[in-house]
Write an enzyme that holds these catalytic residues in place. Sequence first.
Site, PDB file in Angstrom:
ATOM      1  N   HIS A 182       0.051 -12.412   1.590  1.00  0.00           N
ATOM      2  CA  HIS A 182      -0.712 -11.217   0.543  1.00  0.00           C
ATOM      3  C   HIS A 182      -0.823 -11.577  -0.920  1.00  0.00           C
ATOM      4  O   HIS A 182       0.188 -11.868  -1.409  1.00  0.00           O
ATOM      5  CB  HIS A 182       0.081 -10.039   0.720  1.00  0.00           C
ATOM      6  CG  HIS A 182      -0.578  -8.941   0.307  1.00  0.00           C
ATOM      7  ND1 HIS A 182      -0.337  -7.623   0.112  1.00  0.00           N
ATOM      8  CD2 HIS A 182      -2.127  -8.803   0.073  1.00  0.00           C
ATOM      9  CE1 HIS A 182      -1.260  -6.691  -0.299  1.00  0.00           C
ATOM     10  NE2 HIS A 182      -2.393  -7.610  -0.222  1.00  0.00           N
ATOM     11  N   TYR A 190       0.872  -1.084   0.057  1.00  0.00           N
ATOM     12  CA  TYR A 190       0.014   0.009  -0.073  1.00  0.00           C
ATOM     13  C   TYR A 190       0.918   1.348  -0.018  1.00  0.00           C
ATOM     14  O   TYR A 190       1.435   1.797   1.002  1.00  0.00           O
ATOM     15  CB  TYR A 190      -0.802   0.075   1.458  1.00  0.00           C
ATOM     16  CG  TYR A 190      -1.903  -1.236   1.312  1.00  0.00           C
ATOM     17  CD1 TYR A 190      -2.235  -1.926   0.159  1.00  0.00           C
ATOM     18  CD2 TYR A 190      -2.483  -1.620   2.664  1.00  0.00           C
ATOM     19  CE1 TYR A 190      -3.051  -3.137   0.248  1.00  0.00           C
ATOM     20  CE2 TYR A 190      -3.018  -2.570   2.583  1.00  0.00           C
ATOM     21  CZ  TYR A 190      -3.474  -3.276   1.644  1.00  0.00           C
ATOM     22  OH  TYR A 190      -4.224  -4.391   1.601  1.00  0.00           O
TER      23      TYR A 190
END
Length: 324
Positions: free
Chosen positions: A141, A56
């Site tokens: 992830h 992010y």
Amino acid sequence: MRQNTLGRGEVRVSGLSFGSAGIGNLYTPVEPDQAAAAVDAAWDAGIRYFDTAPHYGLGLAERRVGEALRSRPRADYTLSTKVGRLLEPLPFADGDDLDNGFAVRATHRRVWDFSADGVARSIDDSLKRLGTDRIDMVYLHDPDHHLAEALGQAYPALERLRAEGVVGAIGAGMNQTAALTRFLRDTDVDVVLCAGRYTLLDQSALTELLPEAAERGKSVIVGGVFNSGLLADPRPGQTYDYAAAPPALLERALRIKSVAERHGVPLRAAAIAYPLRHPAVASVLVGTRSPGEVQDAAHMYGLTVPDALWDDLRAEGLLEGGVR
């Protein structure tokens, strides 16, 4: 705010949780003061679970979450991050990262790495960016295209870290259900993070994932409850799973909104409440980028949604099933 324990472990999460991709400059920039104020608003609303990831904003979200939480008692909140993408510095910061969805300078490149060494390095890097001495929960992830390495190397590495007490809970986070179900069956994860697959528009997680989690005493965190926008504000031009919403789905969302409003319930409140009805779901993760968005999500979470709303949605063929 309600607190739930993940699986059979000791890590606790609030029923509503803070997703930090937005303050990592997802799509558009967020000023530092606004990012900090969003975390403060979450705290004031009773949110005690904060999720982030190196992906992010090329580490920006981790740095902002860590800085905003630094003055809070460390024992009072749960912090999760993710492994699988290492950030390698570039010799020249030329251009931006918008091709990957983030309005930040392209100072690093992402390198897929689900090796044991990659896990150790990723966690060490995240600890530095977060400015903390521990991470409560770590997810693999998006290992969709790296399942062999994730199952064979990254997962055992996380399992060892959990056994050593370095992390409290481990899991996997993805936008699909099949591989997450495999993690529940073939490993000893505490939790899976399922984005977009248990919503008012997509109940595919009910087929295998949620029953598997319930049977094994595992927990599910549900993200993407608005399906990237359509269930927050259904209108022409709105997005569904990060692309333009097909007309049929827009029509369906508008019909769901109409039923909800007949019961005096905003569509956003119904979208947040629906996943939490399943016993395996421990928290709904909502991505927010401003204090106003946080306060709205917390308000929607706190509204009472009558059972009759779900009955009417099923009667009109707008809800396939689920927990009554």
